[in-house]
Enzyme design. Structure first.
Site, PDB file in Angstrom:
ATOM      1  N   HIS A  67    -108.266 -28.575 -68.618  1.00  0.00           N
ATOM      2  CA  HIS A  67    -109.385 -28.227 -67.730  1.00  0.00           C
ATOM      3  C   HIS A  67    -110.707 -28.159 -68.497  1.00  0.00           C
ATOM      4  O   HIS A  67    -110.760 -27.720 -69.647  1.00  0.00           O
ATOM      5  CB  HIS A  67    -109.113 -26.969 -66.919  1.00  0.00           C
ATOM      6  N   ASP A 112    -111.039 -22.079 -74.567  1.00  0.00           N
ATOM      7  CA  ASP A 112    -110.220 -22.178 -73.359  1.00  0.00           C
ATOM      8  C   ASP A 112    -111.044 -22.931 -72.322  1.00  0.00           C
ATOM      9  O   ASP A 112    -111.930 -22.351 -71.719  1.00  0.00           O
ATOM     10  CB  ASP A 112    -109.847 -20.774 -72.883  1.00  0.00           C
ATOM     11  N   GLU A 124    -110.524 -24.671 -62.956  1.00  0.00           N
ATOM     12  CA  GLU A 124    -109.225 -24.019 -63.238  1.00  0.00           C
ATOM     13  C   GLU A 124    -109.373 -22.511 -63.229  1.00  0.00           C
ATOM     14  O   GLU A 124    -108.516 -21.779 -62.732  1.00  0.00           O
ATOM     15  CB  GLU A 124    -108.683 -24.501 -64.589  1.00  0.00           C
ATOM     16  N   GLU A 125    -110.479 -22.043 -63.786  1.00  0.00           N
ATOM     17  CA  GLU A 125    -110.667 -20.593 -63.948  1.00  0.00           C
ATOM     18  C   GLU A 125    -110.833 -19.868 -62.618  1.00  0.00           C
ATOM     19  O   GLU A 125    -110.786 -18.653 -62.560  1.00  0.00           O
ATOM     20  CB  GLU A 125    -111.872 -20.306 -64.860  1.00  0.00           C
ATOM     21  N   HIS A 167    -111.415 -15.592 -72.753  1.00  0.00           N
ATOM     22  CA  HIS A 167    -112.403 -15.183 -71.750  1.00  0.00           C
ATOM     23  C   HIS A 167    -113.485 -14.260 -72.317  1.00  0.00           C
ATOM     24  O   HIS A 167    -114.099 -13.489 -71.602  1.00  0.00           O
ATOM     25  CB  HIS A 167    -111.732 -14.521 -70.531  1.00  0.00           C
TER      26      HIS A 167
END
Ligand code: CO
Length: 361
Positions: A75, A186, A218-219, A329
């Protein structure tokens, strides 16, 4: 002082350079075009076909291949924030895009995407004026605000900032020995691994048909991945992700999930997918036969694009290979380049033996 190493891994691929370029791009959910254009630069020369769908998911067919059709997925988006109100004093009130922990936001530098990028910081009340009760409580992301130095709403608007403007962490890529600290690892680590795997396999004549897919949003709950199977119709999907490494002070070993430097994480379970046990065994055998360091991972929370992908059509055989990453995150994630290299090597082995994967089901 640890020695700085120049990484040239996987048959000459400059994995570190790719990771740096991708991690330094901006990619808040639904606005991943900066990341997409850097990926296009890297993969356009080796793709025989490429397209972007209406959500912004990016697809490359890599040269020609035969046999089963393998789809790689990573992603492009990163956790970010969005302006929900500009107040009369010029402060920006924000909402989270993805799972953000307010404790890591307070006091951070950010970039607000007005008509051009504007530097700002997430304001915090000084301890000198806090009550003892306030010192003990953690605010909501909605209680935080961004200060761009504007003294009125009109001044903020003159910077092109308005309700709906994106707020991201600034690029901050840093190498320390084998370890990288940066925002957005990420899942730029997965994107970089995917670019490296595709480039490595582009000229191989004995490989399956290969598609490299880069998803959006995606998140926000695996949204982009919901529509990719329809467009590729894969026999096998390989999701390249970043995953929790909680091998830090105060966390007992049973809660580490993965450890930095211990190899590629093979996902047995998370809250969105229970990997076919035959596929997990097959992946372990493959890693051992190639001498690739690996660790098997079980998580009761979290999820990846695999959660959406494996449930489509008549079910899509799907595996997740992840690079362990601390401080997910947050504005400062950390990974070990040796783990990322292990993910690339294992990913290449999986694609080359896709028929073995399908037999293992
Ligand atoms: Co991710």
């Amino acid at each position: 002082m640890r020695r700085h190493v120049t990484y040239v891994v996987v048959e000459g691929q400059e994995l570190l350079g790719t990771l740096k370029a991708l991690a330094s791009a901006y990619g808040p959910p639904a606005w991943e075009k900066d990341v997409a254009s850097r990926i296009e630069e890297a993969l356009a020369p080796i793709s025989s076909e490429r397209w972007r769908d209406n959500l912004g998911n990016l697809f490359f067919r890599i040269g020609r291949g035969r046999g089963p059709r393998v789809m790689l997925v990573a992603h492009m988006d990163e956790v970010a924030m969005i302006v929900r109100h500009v107040d009369e004093s010029g402060f920006l009130h924000i909402a989270p895009l993805g799972g953000l922990d307010p404790r890591v936001l307070i006091g951070q530098r950010v970039v607000v995407h007005g008509s051009s990028p504007v530097d700002g910081c997430i304001g915090v009340k000084p301890p000198h004026v806090m009550t003892p009760e306030e010192m003990k409580t953690v605010p909501n992301v909605k209680d935080l605000y961004v200060d761009v130095g504007a003294s009125s709403r009109a001044e903020a608007e003159a910077m092109g900032i308005r309700v709906g403007s994106y707020v991201t962490f600034p690029p901050n890529f840093h190498l320390s020995g084998n370890r990288v600290i940066s925002k957005a690892l990420d899942d730029r680590a997965g994107c970089a691994a995917e670019v490296a795997i595709a480039r490595e396999l582009a000229s191989s004549s004995e490989r399956p048909e290969l598609y490299a897919v880069f998803t959006v949003q995606e998140e926000l709950g695996l949204r982009g991945a919901s529509v990719v199977v329809e467009q590729v119709d894969p026999d096998l999907a390989v999701v390249l992700e970043c995953t929790v490494a909680a091998d830090v002070p105060g966390v007992p070993p049973q809660d580490h999930v993965t450890r930095l430097g211990a190899g590629a994480a093979i996902r047995a379970m998370d809250s969105t997918m229970l990997t076919n046990p035959g596929l997990v065994r097959w992946l372990i055998g493959l890693a051992e036969s190639r001498g690739i360091p690996y660790q098997v991972q079980v998580m009761t929370g979290g999820g990846t694009d695999a959660g959406r992908i494996h449930l489509q059509r008549r079910g899509i055989p799907t595996v997740v290979l992840a690079t362990p990453c601390r401080y997910l995150h947050s504005p400062n994630l950390m990974l070990d380049l040796r783990d990322l290299e292990a993910v690339v090597r294992l990913g290449i082995a999986v694609v080359l033996d896709a028929e073995g994967a399908l037999r293992a089901l």
